[in-house]
Design an enzyme around this catalytic site. Structure first.
Site, short mmCIF file in Angstrom:
data_model
loop_
_atom_site.label_atom_id
_atom_site.label_comp_id
_atom_site.label_asym_id
_atom_site.label_seq_id
_atom_site.Cartn_x
_atom_site.Cartn_y
_atom_site.Cartn_z
CB VAL A 1 -0.54 5.31 -2.53
CG1 VAL A 1 -0.16 6.77 -3.15
CG2 VAL A 1 -1.11 4.10 -3.32
CG HIS B 1 -4.12 -11.91 -0.84
ND1 HIS B 1 -5.21 -11.36 -1.46
CD2 HIS B 1 -4.15 -10.83 -0.14
CE1 HIS B 1 -5.48 -10.25 -2.14
NE2 HIS B 1 -4.53 -9.27 -1.32
CB THR B 2 -0.84 -17.47 1.70
OG1 THR B 2 -1.14 -18.89 3.01
CG2 THR B 2 0.48 -16.89 2.50
CG HIS C 1 -1.78 -0.98 0.78
ND1 HIS C 1 -3.62 -0.36 1.01
CD2 HIS C 1 -2.31 -2.38 0.87
CE1 HIS C 1 -4.37 -1.42 1.20
NE2 HIS C 1 -3.15 -2.42 0.62
CG ASP D 1 -4.36 -19.97 3.96
OD1 ASP D 1 -5.49 -21.32 4.25
OD2 ASP D 1 -3.54 -19.95 3.69
CG ASP E 1 7.06 8.46 -0.76
OD1 ASP E 1 6.09 7.47 0.09
OD2 ASP E 1 6.26 8.84 -1.01
N GLY F 1 5.00 5.75 -4.71
CA GLY F 1 6.26 5.23 -4.35
C GLY F 1 6.43 4.32 -3.29
#
EC number: 1.11.1.7
Length: 335
Positions: A79, A205-206, A75, A253, A83, A81
């Site tokens: 967005v 997402h595991t 995330h 999961d 930073d 880079g």
């Protein structure tokens, strides 16, 4: 006195070969340019060890802490880079930073953990280690601990912290879990990431949890490919109409919830994933084959994931005069 002899000239073919060797050596020496491995080896040699020890302790207390910082890296990097702009708090001059955007609020976690790591680094090496590098190191270490060492890689560093953060940019570049494959692929392509990178990084997402609001409307309230048994289970955990005050979380999961492994791809194949964006990986022959390869070939996903993480963590990094090393990860420095 003997007359000076003229220097021998190098044959053009030898000279050309030498130039090629020098060029190859230069490329080999800095494959992560403008980042580099061991960036803090002189200025804060204990930096990576401090981050690693902090992550080991945090994951021992709650494996979800590891999942949180892996998601935070994505995330952040997608967005503006990599930073650390996602860490900035609202101010009168910037009232709606990235962390308040719908893709991040209230689901993105790990801010206090990054604060604690920053405090430890400031005590050891004041003003040296950037918040952006802390996120990258923490995500690397989380991947290693959650996979029991099966995902292990070097993370180049040298990122600087950004001074701009706006929620609208997060909405622009972070597509929702209701996205189809076309939208997912486009969001990755804009960042120079491939379809394979998309499938490989989706494997994160595991681990972790999801709010019911991320999947109820498009996976449970309407016909979908979700496994009926999983759907029935989720309906016992999620209200039919989620609200900000009634939005429980469930494991992404349910088979190996705290392990970084290939179970995610097995779940995709068996239609036991939460998000439309996960199920979408089976909607094209190319991505479906990648899912199958990751599920079946030993070590395949781990190797690909390591490379994709470094690639993602190198997106649009700020160096030189483009950024700063924040003293507080939640606020820009004012000189």
């Amino acid at each position: 006195m003997a007359a000076a002899t003229a220097p021998k000239t190098m044959p053009s073919s030898v000279f050309a070969a030498a130039l090629l060797l020098l060029a190859a050596a230069a490329c080999q020496a800095s494959p992560y340019y403008p980042l580099e491995l061991g960036y803090y080896r002189y200025t804060c040699p204990q930096a990576e060890a401090i981050v690693k020890a902090s992550m080991e302790k945090a994951i021992a207390q709650n494996p979800g802490n590891g999942a949180a910082v892996i998601r935070m890296l994505f995330h952040d990097c997608f967005v503006e880079g990599c930073d650390a702009s996602v860490l900035l708090d609202p101010t009168p001059f910037s009232p709606t930073p990235e962390k308040l955007a719908a893709p991040n609020n209230p689901s993105l976690r790990g801010f206090e953990l990054i604060d604690a790591i920053k405090d430890a680094l400031e005590a050891a090496c004041p003003g040296v280690v950037s918040c952006a590098d802390i996120i990258a190191f923490a995500a690397r270490d989380a991947s290693c601990f959650l996979s029991q060492g099966k995902v292990s890689f070097d993370m180049p560093s040298g990122r600087l912290d950004g001074t701009f953060s706006n929620a609208s940019e997060s909405v622009k570049f972070l597509v929702p879990p209701t996205s189809n494959l076309s939208d997912l692929a486009s969001s990755f392509a804009v960042k120079g990431m491939s379809l394979e990178d998309l499938v490989v990084l989706s494997g994160a997402h595991t681990v972790g949890r999801s709010h019911c609001s991320s999947f109820v409307s498009d996976r449970l309230d309407v016909p979908s490919d979700i496994n009926p048994a999983l759907a029935a289970f989720l309906r016992t955990r999620c209200p039919p109409n989620t609200t900000t005050s009634d939005d429980p979380t469930v494991m992404q999961d349910v088979v190996t919830p705290n392990a970084m492994d290939i179970q995610y791809y097995k779940n995709v194949l068996s239609h036991t994933v939460l998000f439309t964006s996960d199920a979408a990986l089976l909607t094209s022959p190319e991505t479906a084959k990648l899912v199958l390869d990751n599920a079946k070939i030993p070590g395949w996903w781990e190797d690909k994931f390591e490379k994709a993480m470094v690639k993602m963590a190198s997106l649009e990094v700020k160096t030189g005069h483009q950024g700063q090393v924040r003293k507080n990860c939640r606020a820009i420095n004012h000189y």
